[in-house]
Structures are given as structure tokens and as C-alpha cells.
Design a protein around this motif. Structure first.
Motif, PDB file in Angstrom:
ATOM      1  N   ALA A  52     -84.071  21.769   6.047  1.00 48.11           N
ATOM      2  CA  ALA A  52     -83.356  22.129   6.909  1.00 48.11           C
ATOM      3  C   ALA A  52     -83.116  21.284   8.258  1.00 48.11           C
ATOM      4  N   HIS A  53     -82.251  21.051   8.583  1.00 50.04           N
ATOM      5  CA  HIS A  53     -82.483  21.107  10.428  1.00 50.04           C
ATOM      6  C   HIS A  53     -81.837  21.849  11.430  1.00 50.04           C
ATOM      7  N   ILE A  54     -82.065  21.514  12.689  1.00 46.16           N
ATOM      8  CA  ILE A  54     -81.748  21.931  13.665  1.00 46.16           C
ATOM      9  C   ILE A  54     -81.457  21.764  14.273  1.00 46.16           C
ATOM     10  N   PRO A  55     -79.779  21.870  14.978  1.00 47.75           N
ATOM     11  CA  PRO A  55     -79.076  20.640  16.070  1.00 47.75           C
ATOM     12  C   PRO A  55     -79.661  20.622  17.252  1.00 47.75           C
ATOM     13  N   ALA A  56     -79.902  19.263  17.616  1.00 40.94           N
ATOM     14  CA  ALA A  56     -80.300  18.676  18.589  1.00 40.94           C
ATOM     15  C   ALA A  56     -79.751  20.050  20.029  1.00 40.94           C
ATOM     16  N   GLN A  57     -80.884  20.437  20.672  1.00 46.42           N
ATOM     17  CA  GLN A  57     -81.110  21.256  21.998  1.00 46.42           C
ATOM     18  C   GLN A  57     -80.439  20.346  23.167  1.00 46.42           C
ATOM     19  N   ALA A  58     -81.001  21.577  24.395  1.00 41.23           N
ATOM     20  CA  ALA A  58     -79.786  20.764  25.685  1.00 41.23           C
ATOM     21  C   ALA A  58     -82.048  20.711  26.395  1.00 41.23           C
ATOM     22  N   GLU A  59     -82.153  19.300  27.275  1.00 41.01           N
ATOM     23  CA  GLU A  59     -83.183  19.477  27.934  1.00 41.01           C
ATOM     24  C   GLU A  59     -84.560  21.414  28.343  1.00 41.01           C
ATOM     25  N   SER A  60     -85.448  21.017  27.972  1.00 39.42           N
ATOM     26  CA  SER A  60     -85.791  22.474  28.648  1.00 39.42           C
ATOM     27  C   SER A  60     -86.205  23.404  27.583  1.00 39.42           C
ATOM     28  N   ALA A  61     -84.631  23.333  26.735  1.00 41.50           N
ATOM     29  CA  ALA A  61     -84.836  24.247  25.546  1.00 41.50           C
ATOM     30  C   ALA A  61     -85.903  24.920  25.032  1.00 41.50           C
ATOM     31  N   LEU A  62     -86.562  25.786  24.963  1.00 42.42           N
ATOM     32  CA  LEU A  62     -87.108  27.034  23.800  1.00 42.42           C
ATOM     33  C   LEU A  62     -87.162  27.407  22.295  1.00 42.42           C
ATOM     34  N   VAL A  63     -87.233  26.325  21.496  1.00 46.58           N
ATOM     35  CA  VAL A  63     -86.501  26.510  20.168  1.00 46.58           C
ATOM     36  C   VAL A  63     -88.018  27.097  19.416  1.00 46.58           C
ATOM     37  N   SER A  64     -87.674  28.167  18.483  1.00 50.46           N
ATOM     38  CA  SER A  64     -88.894  28.969  17.218  1.00 50.46           C
ATOM     39  C   SER A  64     -88.457  28.822  16.261  1.00 50.46           C
ATOM     40  N   TYR A  65     -88.699  28.873  15.181  1.00 56.41           N
ATOM     41  CA  TYR A  65     -88.693  28.381  13.554  1.00 56.41           C
ATOM     42  C   TYR A  65     -89.698  29.170  12.977  1.00 56.41           C
ATOM     43  N   TYR A  66     -89.945  29.915  12.647  1.00 57.19           N
ATOM     44  CA  TYR A  66     -90.166  29.896  10.754  1.00 57.19           C
ATOM     45  C   TYR A  66     -90.126  29.639   9.218  1.00 57.19           C
ATOM     46  N   ILE A  67     -90.751  29.742   8.492  1.00 56.18           N
ATOM     47  CA  ILE A  67     -90.073  29.931   6.983  1.00 56.18           C
ATOM     48  C   ILE A  67     -90.806  30.999   6.304  1.00 56.18           C
ATOM     49  N   GLU A  68     -89.574  31.213   5.059  1.00 59.28           N
ATOM     50  CA  GLU A  68     -89.832  32.912   4.321  1.00 59.28           C
ATOM     51  C   GLU A  68     -89.469  32.097   2.984  1.00 59.28           C
ATOM     52  N   ALA A  69     -90.232  31.991   2.291  1.00 57.78           N
ATOM     53  CA  ALA A  69     -90.072  31.876   0.522  1.00 57.78           C
ATOM     54  C   ALA A  69     -90.350  33.329   0.006  1.00 57.78           C
TER      55      ALA A  69
END
Length: 269
Positions: free
Chosen positions: A81-98
Motif C-alpha cells: 500500500a502507499h502513503i502519499p507524499a507529506q510536507a517536510e518535517s512531517a511525522l508519519v506513523s503506521y502499522y500493519i494488521e492481518a
């Protein structure tokens, strides 16, 4: 049909093992403001997988993104899956569920969403890697107190010295700020740093307040509080044998192997 059941179910319906994450990657690993990020997971399971979702937090809580899956080899699927581009210095968190067809649920990383993967857009990590560790030291090398203790070796893969002031080392990825490096800790270019994992911090500045488990766990190097404790390097490992270390070969590479002759503070051979 007979099968091995990892989790026995006496008095209940037999269930094959739940989904397991074989490998998870993101590309690019350290994105800039112009980069879309692809998260890929290879997932195996004893039962068919009914759904896989990437949960993403862009600052307003976690929201699911459905992951598409492609069969790559027997008993394993590759999802992305894709995470779209974010602004400089943005904090992105993610995890996966199956989730499989029996409702058995597994998340990556373990302990998510508390232990979610994170990155800062535009962040450039220091060139320091977890290079080798020994989780059951009985005869290899002794600390300043003459004790055989477990250890983690860090390696500076770069060409300049790196200060670890404010950085953390941990054996629980959901608790990144477990042990903080003392002020003035520096690794010279191409040099190694040994941290004793003995839960005896009074024995010296490089004695962490945790021990390693020979039965398997995780270790991680995390950046400072000011940089949101971004993971610089992490590893989840299985059961270890006494006096056999596990490390990168060659130094700093992505390939891990066992060493019958551990090399604490020296090049892996």
C-alpha cells in the motif's frame, strides 16, 4: 489431513497458526517531501488471509488503507500500500494488521499501535548500525567487573564521528526510551562501541539497565526526544545459543549471520 498446530486447542476447534509477518519494508526508507512511500509486507499464515490493512497516522489518528496482495510463493502473500507524499518535517506513523478467515489477528510491529513504525519526512539518520550482539555470554569476554555479561555492538559506517548524546537503546520496541546513552558518547568513523546489557548501570557508563533474552526478543537504537525517538536501527531475533553471536556480515551490511567466534569491538569475521 494432519498438520502441526503451533497453538494447541484442547477441547476447542483446531486452528492453524495465525498470520505471521515474514518481512516488512518501506521504499524509500527515508523519504523526502516529494516521495510517495510504498509499504510492502510478506505475510504467511496457516489459514487464508481475509484482510490486510495499513493503518496510517498523519497527525489525526490512525486510519486504515487496504493493502493489495499478490501470491509470490507457497503459503505466503506479498501485500503493499502507499502513503502519499507529506510536507517536510512531517511525522508519519503506521502499522500493519492481518486477519485470517478464522478471525485470528496479527499486527506489525508487535505491540502496535503503541509500537508503530515512524519516520520524519526529510530526516537523515546517523550512519550508526547495530552490528553484532551476544545474548548468552558465558566464556567470551568480561566487563570491567570481571563478569561475563551480554552485549550489543554498534558500528559507525560513516566517515565522520557521531555523537550519541540523547540517543536510546532498548530491548522493547514499544518502549524506545528505555536506556539513554550518557553525555559525551561518541563513535569515531569506522569504529565500534560496546554496550553491556547486564541491568547493572552502576558498573559503568555503558552498562544498560536491561538484559538480553537468549529465547529471542527485539533490540533497537532510537534517536533523541527532539527527533520523536525515530528508530535508527532495529532487529527482532529468535532463540540464541551460548557464546554464539549474531551480527552483520560484512560490517554494516544487511545480511545477518551467526558467529561461532564473536568479535566484540572488532570487525565481524
Amino acid at each position: 489431513t494432519w498438520d502441526a498446530i503451533d497453538t494447541p486447542t484442547p477441547g476447542s476447534p483446531n486452528r492453524l497458526r495465525p498470520p505471521a509477518f515474514v518481512r516488512v519494508t518501506r521504499a524509500p526508507h527515508w523519504p523526502t517531501a516529494s516521495d510517495n512511500v510504498e509499504v510492502t509486507a510478506v505475510i504467511s499464515a496457516g489459514q487464508p488471509i481475509s484482510s490486510a490493512a495499513l493503518w496510517v497516522d498523519l497527525g489525526d489518528g490512525f486510519h486504515p488503507v487496504s493493502m493489495s496482495g499478490v501470491m509470490t510463493y507457497s503459503a505466503a502473500l506479498t501485500y503493499s500500500a502507499h502513503i502519499p507524499a507529506q510536507a517536510e518535517s512531517a511525522l508519519v506513523s503506521y502499522y500493519i494488521e492481518a486477519i485470517d478467515v478464522l478471525g485470528q489477528r496479527t499486527v506489525y510491529p508487535e505491540g502496535a499501535p503503541v509500537a508503530a513504525e515512524r519516520y520524519i519526512v526529510g530526516y537523515v539518520p546517523p550512519p550508526v548500525a547495530i552490528n553484532e550482539f551476544l545474548a548468552s555470554n558465558t566464556t567470551i569476554n568480561q566487563d570491567e567487573a570481571g563478569e561475563y555479561e551480554d552485549w550489543i555492538e554498534l558500528y559507525n559506517t560513516g566517515t565522520e564521528s557521531v555523537s550519541l548524546d540523547g540517543f536510546y537503546l532498548t530491548d522493547h520496541l514499544d518502549n524506545p526510551a528505555k536506556w539513554r546513552f550518557p553525555p559525551g558518547t561518541v563513535i569515531a568513523p569506522g569504529a565500534y562501541l560496546l554496550v553491556w546489557c547486564d541491568s547493572q548501570p552502576t558498573q559503568g557508563p555503558l552498562h544498560a539497565d536491561f538484559k538480553l533474552s537468549r529465547d529471542g526478543e527485539a533490540i533497537g537504537l532510537f534517536d533523541t526526544d527532539a527527533r520523536n525517538n525515530i528508530a535508527v536501527d532495529t532487529l527482532t531475533f529468535g532463540r540464541q545459543n551460548p557464546d554464539v553471536s549474531y551480527g552483520r556480515y560484512p560490517d554494516g551490511a544487511n545480511v545477518w549471520t551467526f558467529f561461532d567466534l564473536p568479535t566484540p569491538g572488532d570487525s565481524n569475521e
